[in-house]
Motif scaffolding. Structure first.
Motif, short mmCIF file in Angstrom:
data_model
loop_
_atom_site.label_atom_id
_atom_site.label_comp_id
_atom_site.label_asym_id
_atom_site.label_seq_id
_atom_site.Cartn_x
_atom_site.Cartn_y
_atom_site.Cartn_z
N LEU A 175 0.82 -1.21 0.00
CA LEU A 175 0.00 0.00 0.00
C LEU A 175 0.86 1.26 0.00
O LEU A 175 0.57 2.24 -0.71
N LEU A 176 1.93 1.23 0.80
CA LEU A 176 2.84 2.38 0.82
C LEU A 176 3.51 2.57 -0.54
O LEU A 176 3.70 3.70 -1.01
N SER A 181 4.07 5.72 -5.40
CA SER A 181 4.14 5.78 -6.87
C SER A 181 3.16 6.80 -7.43
O SER A 181 3.42 7.43 -8.47
N SER A 182 2.02 6.96 -6.74
CA SER A 182 1.00 7.88 -7.26
C SER A 182 1.14 9.31 -6.74
O SER A 182 0.45 10.22 -7.22
N ASP A 187 8.52 15.32 -1.51
CA ASP A 187 8.76 15.03 -0.10
C ASP A 187 7.84 13.95 0.43
O ASP A 187 8.23 13.09 1.24
N VAL A 188 6.57 13.95 -0.04
CA VAL A 188 5.64 12.89 0.36
C VAL A 188 6.09 11.55 -0.21
O VAL A 188 6.06 10.53 0.48
N LYS A 189 6.49 11.56 -1.49
CA LYS A 189 6.97 10.32 -2.13
C LYS A 189 8.16 9.75 -1.36
O LYS A 189 8.25 8.54 -1.10
N ALA A 190 9.09 10.62 -0.95
CA ALA A 190 10.28 10.17 -0.23
C ALA A 190 9.91 9.60 1.13
O ALA A 190 10.43 8.55 1.55
N ALA A 191 8.99 10.28 1.83
CA ALA A 191 8.59 9.80 3.16
C ALA A 191 7.90 8.44 3.07
O ALA A 191 8.17 7.53 3.86
N ARG A 233 12.74 -2.94 -6.34
CA ARG A 233 11.39 -2.85 -6.90
C ARG A 233 10.61 -1.67 -6.32
O ARG A 233 9.45 -1.47 -6.66
N SER A 234 11.23 -0.90 -5.46
CA SER A 234 10.54 0.20 -4.80
C SER A 234 10.40 1.40 -5.73
O SER A 234 10.85 1.39 -6.88
N ALA A 235 9.79 2.46 -5.18
CA ALA A 235 9.60 3.68 -5.97
C ALA A 235 10.91 4.30 -6.41
O ALA A 235 10.98 5.01 -7.41
#
Length: 362
Positions: A175-176, A181-182, A187-191, A233-235
């Motif tokens: 879910l994270l 990805s979306s 900063d939100v993507k990194a967190a 495989r992460s963002a």
């Protein structure tokens, strides 16, 4: 509680001697049953209730040795005292080898009855000792089987718990990952990516536990390889194409594996963010063991420490690394000779309390 009188079966074709034995042993507190042949004695034995047998050798039909052989085939046979008037010692040896508890010579006047009383008392005592020993052995085996069954049940339950926890953590990580990805905000993507990596580090330990036969340890080389594959495989995976692992097969307990996984996740993500500002670059994770000591290093060939710290950094990653290093009782050092950044952790394979417990057990 009064102990019931023992019952002796006297097998002898001499009726007069049978009466002498009956009277003599009844005076000693025995219940005596007389059988005048081997066949009759075997029939009485099968009815039960006989504590000890006195058996004559020479009888018509089945002789004493033949009767003794059949007695031994009865489940849980009573002890047998072999009685004969023969001077042939080979009969005694044969009877004892066939399972007789004792052997004695008889006479026609009944003078041997006191000796028969002593022999039957000893045979009964030996039987009681043997039964107590067999009962104790049976109880030990039963206890061992009960313990094995409980241990198997406990292991199954632990495996099921680890399976459920691992699945739950994997769902959270997924879910994270979807949320990261979306997200349009960097900063939100990194967190979210950082949070996903931390959850994945813990989830990998549980995955290793419920797919392994050993619930008490984790193979770090397999665990770290799976963890790094999750990171690829992460963002941020497109910046980890040159992420490598060199690890020996080191076994460690699950709690310490979690701490190591979180440290690797934090330092790898730190290298991804800060070591290569313009592009992807190599990141090397190495794990080596020397006796009871383990050395873990995460290195990059990036800009090193000669640049200013990113002003957007909160220092959370460093605090997490320090907390996990404390849990491992690890020494954390930066390698000053490395051109980029190389962080080295050294710790004991087994924590100090566990190590002292293992030493005391030895």
């Amino acid at each position: 509680m009064t102990t019931p009188a023992p019952t002796l079966l006297y097998i002898d074709d001499d009726e007069a001697l049978g009466r002498l034995v009956t009277r003599g042993l009844q005076r000693q507190g025995y219940c005596v049953v007389h059988a005048s042949s081997g066949e009759a004695g075997l029939a009485r034995l099968r009815q039960g209730g006989i504590d000890v047998v006195a058996l004559d050798q020479y009888m018509p039909g089945l002789d004493g040795l033949e009767t003794l052989e059949q007695i031994q085939n009865i489940p849980n046979p009573p002890p047998v005292v072999f009685v004969t008037a023969s001077q042939d010692s080979s009969i005694a040896v044969t009877a004892l080898k066939a399972g007789a508890a004792d052997y004695l010579m008889k006479d026609t006047h009944g003078d041997f009855v006191p000796l028969l009383h002593v022999a039957t008392e000893q045979a009964l005592q030996q039987a009681r000792i043997r039964k107590a020993r067999d009962d104790a052995v049976a109880e030990v085996h039963a206890s061992r089987d009960r313990y094995a069954a409980l241990a198997a049940e406990r292991e199954m339950l632990l495996r099921e718990v680890n399976h459920r926890v691992g699945n739950s953590l994997q769902i959270i990580a997924s879910l994270l990952h979807l949320q990261a990805s979306s997200s349009k905000q960097a900063d939100v993507k990194a967190a979210l990516t950082n949070a996903m990596g931390r959850v994945a580090a813990v989830a990998q330990v549980h995955r290793r536990l419920y797919t392994s036969h050993d619930l008490k340890s984790v193979l770090l080389n397999q665990y770290l390889e799976a963890l790094l594959e999750d990171l690829r495989r992460s963002a941020e995976g497109n910046r980890m194409s040159r992420l490598t692992l060199k690890s020996e097969a080191v076994e460690i307990d699950p709690d310490r594996a979690v701490a190591i996984g979180i440290i690797v996740n934090e330092l790898v993500m730190n290298a991804v963010k800060y070591a290569y500002p313009d592009a992807a670059g190599p990141i090397h994770v190495e794990l080596h063991a020397a006796g009871d000591d383990v050395e873990l290093s995460i290195a990059d060939d990036g800009v090193g420490l000669n640049v200013k710290v990113n002003p957007e950094s909160t220092g959370m990653g460093q605090r997490i690394v320090n907390a996990m290093a404390t849990k491992l009782e690890a020494a954390v050092e930066r390698d000053p000779k490395h051109s980029g950044t190389r962080i080295v952790l050294r710790f004991r394979r087994i924590s100090a309390p566990a190590a002292s417990l293992a030493a005391s057990a030895r």
